[in-house]
Design a protein around this motif. Sequence first.
Motif, PDB file in Angstrom:
ATOM      1  N   THR A  27       0.823  -1.220   0.000  1.00 11.29           N
ATOM      2  CA  THR A  27       0.000   0.000   0.000  1.00 11.29           C
ATOM      3  C   THR A  27       0.846   1.255   0.000  1.00 11.29           C
ATOM      4  N   LEU A  30      -0.598   4.508  -1.379  1.00 13.81           N
ATOM      5  CA  LEU A  30      -1.792   5.043  -0.736  1.00 13.81           C
ATOM      6  C   LEU A  30      -1.404   6.154   0.236  1.00 13.81           C
ATOM      7  N   GLY A 170      -4.975   5.191   4.241  1.00 12.60           N
ATOM      8  CA  GLY A 170      -4.211   4.198   3.496  1.00 12.60           C
ATOM      9  C   GLY A 170      -4.018   2.884   4.221  1.00 12.60           C
TER      10      GLY A 170
END
Length: 211
Positions: A27, A30, A170
């Motif tokens: 991630t 993000l 995120g």
Amino acid sequence: MLVAMVLATVLGWLIFKVAARRWGEETADLPMTLDSPVDPEVDHIRGPEDARLTLVEFVDFECEYCAHATGSWEDLHGRFGDDLRYVVRHLPHHPHGPLAARAAEAAAKRQMFWPWLDFVFTRQDALESEDLIGYAAELGLDVEAFIEDLDSDEVAARVRRDIASAEASGAKMTPTFFIEGCRMVGSYDARSLTEMLESSRRGGRTQAARA
């Protein structure tokens, strides 16, 4: 020239993805900042509200990794003392996660969030409704009030607030940690958490000395 630019873009994307997988982080593209900031009026905080360091963890009560990570609080508190405050937010994504999160908030309405967390994380294999109601009785909660709160709109909204925060920040899996409002990338073992918190503490002292 155009072909070279396209190839460079693709290569850069591949390197990014390989690096993300190499460090166990899917991630990285993000958001990296905690949204919304910790609010002592709403959040569950362990430690002094005005502590120098803040560690936020998004948890699912059925996530075995959360149980291990959350259990390191005693070690971290022993190291950082009143310099550290620990905040838990919900990110239920396992089958029993949503119900367990609501149960924790039902306990929180009786100022029992932290005893509940410590108790239930050692019983992750039994998170059905009857199990949770039994835990409420064992912890001395008003069982009728607990059952009523378990399905209340207020408690459901409180859990949804944390889920919205996770999405905006995120956080896609549990546990996800934020240190001083910044999402931690990579390993989340006790040693890594300690090193990053110590780095933040040293940075804060340096800034204070310069001021």
